[in-house]
Design a protein around this motif. Structure first.
Motif, mmCIF file in Angstrom:
data_model
loop_
_atom_site.group_PDB
_atom_site.id
_atom_site.type_symbol
_atom_site.label_atom_id
_atom_site.label_comp_id
_atom_site.label_asym_id
_atom_site.label_seq_id
_atom_site.Cartn_x
_atom_site.Cartn_y
_atom_site.Cartn_z
ATOM 1 N N PRO A 1 0.812 -1.234 0.000
ATOM 2 C CA PRO A 1 0.000 0.000 0.000
ATOM 3 C C PRO A 1 0.839 1.275 0.000
ATOM 4 O O PRO A 1 0.492 2.261 -0.654
ATOM 5 N N TRP A 2 1.955 1.260 0.714
ATOM 6 C CA TRP A 2 2.826 2.438 0.741
ATOM 7 C C TRP A 2 3.453 2.677 -0.630
ATOM 8 O O TRP A 2 3.553 3.811 -1.091
ATOM 9 N N LEU A 3 3.899 1.604 -1.271
ATOM 10 C CA LEU A 3 4.501 1.754 -2.589
ATOM 11 C C LEU A 3 3.483 2.272 -3.600
ATOM 12 O O LEU A 3 3.803 3.132 -4.423
ATOM 13 N N LEU A 4 2.262 1.765 -3.529
ATOM 14 C CA LEU A 4 1.214 2.254 -4.424
ATOM 15 C C LEU A 4 0.917 3.733 -4.170
ATOM 16 O O LEU A 4 0.733 4.506 -5.115
ATOM 17 N N LEU B 1 1.337 9.341 -5.914
ATOM 18 C CA LEU B 1 1.811 10.706 -5.676
ATOM 19 C C LEU B 1 2.774 11.173 -6.770
ATOM 20 O O LEU B 1 2.749 12.336 -7.166
ATOM 21 N N LEU B 2 3.607 10.266 -7.262
ATOM 22 C CA LEU B 2 4.503 10.647 -8.355
ATOM 23 C C LEU B 2 3.724 10.973 -9.621
ATOM 24 O O LEU B 2 4.053 11.930 -10.331
ATOM 25 N N VAL B 3 2.690 10.192 -9.916
ATOM 26 C CA VAL B 3 1.864 10.478 -11.092
ATOM 27 C C VAL B 3 1.178 11.828 -10.936
ATOM 28 O O VAL B 3 1.139 12.627 -11.868
ATOM 29 N N ILE B 4 0.638 12.095 -9.746
ATOM 30 C CA ILE B 4 0.016 13.400 -9.489
ATOM 31 C C ILE B 4 1.049 14.509 -9.633
ATOM 32 O O ILE B 4 0.773 15.555 -10.217
ATOM 33 N N LEU C 1 2.287 21.952 -7.535
ATOM 34 C CA LEU C 1 3.516 21.165 -7.584
ATOM 35 C C LEU C 1 4.237 21.159 -6.243
ATOM 36 O O LEU C 1 4.648 20.108 -5.759
ATOM 37 N N TRP C 2 4.347 22.313 -5.623
ATOM 38 C CA TRP C 2 5.066 22.386 -4.344
ATOM 39 C C TRP C 2 4.325 21.635 -3.260
ATOM 40 O O TRP C 2 4.935 20.972 -2.429
ATOM 41 N N PHE C 3 2.997 21.723 -3.260
ATOM 42 C CA PHE C 3 2.210 21.007 -2.255
ATOM 43 C C PHE C 3 2.428 19.506 -2.368
ATOM 44 O O PHE C 3 2.720 18.827 -1.375
ATOM 45 N N TRP C 4 2.296 18.947 -3.590
ATOM 46 C CA TRP C 4 2.441 17.506 -3.757
ATOM 47 C C TRP C 4 3.881 17.057 -3.548
ATOM 48 O O TRP C 4 4.126 15.945 -3.082
ATOM 49 N N VAL D 1 4.205 16.768 0.158
ATOM 50 C CA VAL D 1 3.501 15.564 0.614
ATOM 51 C C VAL D 1 4.347 14.326 0.347
ATOM 52 O O VAL D 1 4.503 13.454 1.217
ATOM 53 N N LEU D 2 4.924 14.239 -0.849
ATOM 54 C CA LEU D 2 5.768 13.085 -1.185
ATOM 55 C C LEU D 2 7.003 13.028 -0.295
ATOM 56 O O LEU D 2 7.375 11.958 0.197
ATOM 57 N N LEU D 3 7.637 14.164 -0.049
ATOM 58 C CA LEU D 3 8.827 14.170 0.801
ATOM 59 C C LEU D 3 8.497 13.793 2.246
ATOM 60 O O LEU D 3 9.274 13.087 2.895
ATOM 61 N N VAL D 4 7.351 14.241 2.744
ATOM 62 C CA VAL D 4 6.942 13.864 4.102
ATOM 63 C C VAL D 4 6.690 12.359 4.173
ATOM 64 O O VAL D 4 7.118 11.692 5.121
ATOM 65 N N LEU D 5 6.021 11.819 3.168
ATOM 66 C CA LEU D 5 5.755 10.385 3.138
ATOM 67 C C LEU D 5 7.053 9.590 3.074
ATOM 68 O O LEU D 5 7.237 8.618 3.819
ATOM 69 N N LEU D 6 7.972 10.001 2.230
ATOM 70 C CA LEU D 6 9.254 9.295 2.133
ATOM 71 C C LEU D 6 10.073 9.451 3.415
ATOM 72 O O LEU D 6 10.748 8.504 3.841
ATOM 73 N N GLY D 7 10.025 10.616 4.041
ATOM 74 C CA GLY D 7 10.725 10.814 5.315
ATOM 75 C C GLY D 7 10.157 9.934 6.411
ATOM 76 O O GLY D 7 10.902 9.347 7.202
ATOM 77 N N TYR D 8 8.844 9.820 6.447
ATOM 78 C CA TYR D 8 8.192 8.936 7.429
ATOM 79 C C TYR D 8 8.609 7.487 7.205
ATOM 80 O O TYR D 8 8.923 6.765 8.140
ATOM 81 N N ARG D 9 8.632 7.071 5.941
ATOM 82 C CA ARG D 9 9.014 5.697 5.626
ATOM 83 C C ARG D 9 10.478 5.441 5.992
ATOM 84 O O ARG D 9 10.818 4.385 6.504
ATOM 85 N N LEU D 10 11.335 6.417 5.731
ATOM 86 C CA LEU D 10 12.746 6.267 6.070
ATOM 87 C C LEU D 10 12.924 6.161 7.582
ATOM 88 O O LEU D 10 13.692 5.334 8.076
ATOM 89 N N GLU D 11 12.195 6.977 8.335
ATOM 90 C CA GLU D 11 12.292 6.928 9.798
ATOM 91 C C GLU D 11 11.787 5.594 10.327
ATOM 92 O O GLU D 11 12.389 5.016 11.231
ATOM 93 N N ARG D 12 10.688 5.086 9.769
ATOM 94 C CA ARG D 12 10.158 3.781 10.193
ATOM 95 C C ARG D 12 11.153 2.667 9.882
ATOM 96 O O ARG D 12 11.363 1.758 10.684
ATOM 97 N N TRP D 13 11.778 2.728 8.704
ATOM 98 C CA TRP D 13 12.765 1.717 8.333
ATOM 99 C C TRP D 13 13.978 1.792 9.266
ATOM 100 O O TRP D 13 14.478 0.782 9.734
#
Length: 63
Positions: A18-21, A26-29, A38-41, A44-56
Motif C-alpha cells: 500500500p505504501w509503494l502504491l 503521488l509521483l503520477v500526481i 507542484l510544491w504542495f504535492w 507531501v511526497l517528501l513527508v511520506l518518504l521521510g516517514y518511511r525512512l524513519e520507520r525503516w
C-alpha cells in the motif's frame, strides 16, 4: 505440463505494497500537477518518504 509456480509475496511485501502504491500515485500526481500544486504535492511526497525512512531506520535490528 505442470504450471510454473511463482513464489508468493512475503508478509513484508504485503505490508509495504500500500505504501509503494501511494508513492507511485503521488509521483503520477506530481508529474501532472500545475505550478501552484507542484510544491504542495512535492512536500507531501517528501513527508511520506521521510516517514518511511524513519520507520525503516527504527525497525533495523540492533548492532
Amino acid at each position: 505440463m505442470p504450471r510454473p509456480s511463482f513464489p508468493t509475496p512475503g508478509p513484508l511485501l504485503r505490508q509495504e505494497l500500500p505504501w509503494l502504491l501511494a508513492e507511485v500515485v503521488l509521483l503520477v500526481i506530481l508529474f501532472n500537477a500545475n505550478a501552484p500544486e507542484l510544491w504542495f504535492w512535492l512536500v507531501v511526497l517528501l513527508v511520506l518518504l521521510g516517514y518511511r525512512l524513519e520507520r525503516w531506520w527504527s525497525s533495523r535490528p540492533p548492532g
